[in-house]
Design an enzyme around this catalytic site. Structure first.
Site, mmCIF file in Angstrom:
data_model
loop_
_atom_site.group_PDB
_atom_site.id
_atom_site.type_symbol
_atom_site.label_atom_id
_atom_site.label_comp_id
_atom_site.label_asym_id
_atom_site.label_seq_id
_atom_site.Cartn_x
_atom_site.Cartn_y
_atom_site.Cartn_z
ATOM 1 N N ASN A 55 0.797 -1.223 0.000
ATOM 2 C CA ASN A 55 0.000 0.000 0.000
ATOM 3 C C ASN A 55 0.834 1.281 0.000
ATOM 4 O O ASN A 55 0.273 2.378 0.022
ATOM 5 C CB ASN A 55 -0.937 0.014 1.212
ATOM 6 C CG ASN A 55 -1.966 -1.092 1.150
ATOM 7 O OD1 ASN A 55 -2.325 -1.564 0.073
ATOM 8 N ND2 ASN A 55 -2.440 -1.538 2.304
ATOM 9 N N LYS A 57 3.833 4.115 -1.324
ATOM 10 C CA LYS A 57 4.188 4.808 -2.568
ATOM 11 C C LYS A 57 5.509 4.284 -3.113
ATOM 12 O O LYS A 57 6.440 4.061 -2.354
ATOM 13 C CB LYS A 57 4.309 6.311 -2.302
ATOM 14 C CG LYS A 57 4.901 7.109 -3.451
ATOM 15 C CD LYS A 57 5.002 8.576 -3.110
ATOM 16 C CE LYS A 57 5.868 9.321 -4.128
ATOM 17 N NZ LYS A 57 5.452 9.106 -5.511
ATOM 18 N N LYS A 59 5.811 1.861 -6.068
ATOM 19 C CA LYS A 59 5.823 0.599 -6.817
ATOM 20 C C LYS A 59 6.138 0.824 -8.302
ATOM 21 O O LYS A 59 7.016 0.185 -8.875
ATOM 22 C CB LYS A 59 4.471 -0.107 -6.643
ATOM 23 C CG LYS A 59 4.174 -0.489 -5.195
ATOM 24 C CD LYS A 59 2.816 -1.136 -5.035
ATOM 25 C CE LYS A 59 1.669 -0.170 -5.191
ATOM 26 N NZ LYS A 59 1.606 0.835 -4.102
ATOM 27 N N THR A 60 5.402 1.747 -8.913
ATOM 28 C CA THR A 60 5.672 2.075 -10.308
ATOM 29 C C THR A 60 7.028 2.761 -10.443
ATOM 30 O O THR A 60 7.784 2.504 -11.392
ATOM 31 C CB THR A 60 4.562 2.983 -10.870
ATOM 32 O OG1 THR A 60 3.329 2.260 -10.863
ATOM 33 C CG2 THR A 60 4.879 3.433 -12.294
ATOM 34 N N THR A 61 7.351 3.617 -9.485
ATOM 35 C CA THR A 61 8.641 4.313 -9.510
ATOM 36 C C THR A 61 9.788 3.316 -9.536
ATOM 37 O O THR A 61 10.756 3.478 -10.291
ATOM 38 C CB THR A 61 8.764 5.231 -8.288
ATOM 39 O OG1 THR A 61 7.638 6.107 -8.238
ATOM 40 C CG2 THR A 61 10.035 6.052 -8.348
ATOM 41 N N ARG A 69 17.587 1.145 -15.701
ATOM 42 C CA ARG A 69 18.797 0.345 -15.500
ATOM 43 C C ARG A 69 18.972 -0.662 -16.630
ATOM 44 O O ARG A 69 20.078 -0.826 -17.174
ATOM 45 C CB ARG A 69 18.728 -0.367 -14.155
ATOM 46 C CG ARG A 69 19.906 -1.307 -13.898
ATOM 47 C CD ARG A 69 19.812 -1.911 -12.517
ATOM 48 N NE ARG A 69 20.117 -0.916 -11.501
ATOM 49 C CZ ARG A 69 19.836 -1.055 -10.199
ATOM 50 N NH1 ARG A 69 19.225 -2.154 -9.771
ATOM 51 N NH2 ARG A 69 20.167 -0.112 -9.343
ATOM 52 N N PHE A 110 -8.257 5.982 -12.893
ATOM 53 C CA PHE A 110 -8.430 5.250 -11.643
ATOM 54 C C PHE A 110 -9.787 4.567 -11.610
ATOM 55 O O PHE A 110 -10.820 5.177 -11.915
ATOM 56 C CB PHE A 110 -8.282 6.191 -10.447
ATOM 57 C CG PHE A 110 -6.921 6.814 -10.360
ATOM 58 C CD1 PHE A 110 -5.832 6.052 -9.975
ATOM 59 C CD2 PHE A 110 -6.722 8.140 -10.678
ATOM 60 C CE1 PHE A 110 -4.566 6.605 -9.901
ATOM 61 C CE2 PHE A 110 -5.463 8.715 -10.607
ATOM 62 C CZ PHE A 110 -4.378 7.935 -10.215
ATOM 63 N N TRP A 112 -11.816 3.736 -9.308
ATOM 64 C CA TRP A 112 -12.869 4.260 -8.451
ATOM 65 C C TRP A 112 -13.541 5.500 -9.049
ATOM 66 O O TRP A 112 -14.534 5.978 -8.530
ATOM 67 C CB TRP A 112 -12.330 4.572 -7.058
ATOM 68 C CG TRP A 112 -11.172 5.525 -7.028
ATOM 69 C CD1 TRP A 112 -11.217 6.883 -6.967
ATOM 70 C CD2 TRP A 112 -9.795 5.172 -7.046
ATOM 71 N NE1 TRP A 112 -9.956 7.406 -6.954
ATOM 72 C CE2 TRP A 112 -9.054 6.386 -6.998
ATOM 73 C CE3 TRP A 112 -9.100 3.957 -7.090
ATOM 74 C CZ2 TRP A 112 -7.661 6.403 -6.998
ATOM 75 C CZ3 TRP A 112 -7.728 3.993 -7.098
ATOM 76 C CH2 TRP A 112 -7.014 5.192 -7.048
ATOM 77 N N GLU A 147 0.437 -1.719 -12.612
ATOM 78 C CA GLU A 147 -0.908 -1.776 -12.021
ATOM 79 C C GLU A 147 -1.697 -2.986 -12.518
ATOM 80 O O GLU A 147 -2.928 -2.982 -12.522
ATOM 81 C CB GLU A 147 -1.692 -0.488 -12.321
ATOM 82 C CG GLU A 147 -0.955 0.801 -12.012
ATOM 83 C CD GLU A 147 -0.821 1.098 -10.529
ATOM 84 O OE1 GLU A 147 -1.047 0.186 -9.712
ATOM 85 O OE2 GLU A 147 -0.492 2.248 -10.175
#
Length: 215
Positions: A55, A57, A59-61, A69, A110, A112, A147
Site C-alpha cells: 500500500n 508509494k 511501486k511504479t517508480t 537500468r 483510476f 474508483w 498496475e
C-alpha cells in the site's frame, strides 16, 4: 559541519552520532569478517518475475528505475500501464518519450472514478492481449505490467491464463508486475517480491500531489 566532521573524524562528531558510528563500525567489521559467498547461486542471466506490491508509494517508480537500468545495459524494454489512459503525459511518459522507450496506456484512469466498469474490464482484457503478444514475441528483454494486479484481483483477466503465459515465456525475459493486493498465486510464482509499506505520506499532512513526484 566542521571540516573534520565532513572528512569522517569521529572525534569531531556529537556524542550521539559518535556512539552510533562506533557501534556500527564494530558491527560492519564483524559482518565483513564473517562474510562468505553463498553456495549454489546460479551464474549467468535468467529471466525474473518481479512483483512490487503493498500500500505504500513507489511501486511504479521502482519499476521505472528497473527499466532505466535495463535500458542502460542495452536490454530491450517496454511498459504496459493498465490504469493510466493512452493520452496521459505524466513525468515518466515525458522521460520515456525522450529516451524513445515504448509504453502503452491501456486504462481509463483510476477505477474508483470509472463511469463504466464493464468498459474498464474490457480495456484490461484488451491490454492483456497486447501484453501477452509482447511477452510471446521474443522482442523484449524486460516488460513492465504496471498496475496489473488490479486486473487480476478484479477478475478482469484470468489468472490461469496469465500463469501459463508467464511460465512459458522466454527464459531470459524479465517481467515486472506492480500494484496493490497482488494475488497469493502471483506472489508464489514470483522470483522477487517487494512489499512497499506506508510509514508516512505527505498527503496525510494535507500536502497535495507534487509535479514530478506523484505524476
Amino acid at each position: 559541519m566542521t571540516g573534520d566532521a565532513a572528512t569522517g573524524d569521529a572525534a569531531a562528531l556529537d556524542p550521539v552520532t559518535r556512539e552510533r558510528r562506533e557501534k556500527a563500525m564494530q558491527e560492519l567489521a564483524a559482518a565483513r569478517d564473517a562474510h562468505r559467498k553463498a553456495e549454489g547461486v546460479s551464474r549467468g542471466r535468467r529471466g525474473l518475475l518481479i512483483v512490487n506490491t503493498g500500500n505504500g508509494k513507489g511501486k511504479t517508480t521502482a519499476a521505472l528505475g528497473l527499466m532505466l537500468r535495463a535500458h542502460g545495459r542495452g536490454l530491450r524494454v517496454r511498459m504496459f500501464q493498465f490504469l493510466k489512459h493512452e493520452s496521459a503525459k505524466f513525468g515518466e511518459h515525458r522521460t520515456l518519450d525522450v529516451l524513445g522507450l515504448p509504453y502503452e496506456g491501456l486504462g481509463d484512469g483510476f477505477t474508483w472514478r470509472s463511469k463504466d466498469l464493464e468498459n474498464s474490464a474490457a480495456m484490461a482484457a484488451h491490454g492483456w492481449s497486447l501484453a501477452r503478444a509482447a511477452i510471446e514475441s521474443g522482442e523484449h528483454d524486460l516488460i513492465v505490467l504496471d498496475e496489473f494486479t488490479y486486473a487480476l484481483k478484479y477478475g478482469w483477466v484470468p489468472w490461469p491464463e496469465v500463469e501459463a503465459v508467464l511460465r512459458a515465456r522466454d527464459p531470459l525475459l524479465h517481467v515486472v508486475v506492480t500494484g496493490r493486493d497482488a494475488l497469493p498465486e502471483l506472489i508464489a510464482l514470483a522470483d522477487t517480491v517487494s512489499e512497499i509499506r506506508p510509514v508516512k505520506h505527505a498527503y496525510e499532512a494535507g500536502i497535495g500531489a507534487q509535479t514530478g513526484i506523484e505524476y
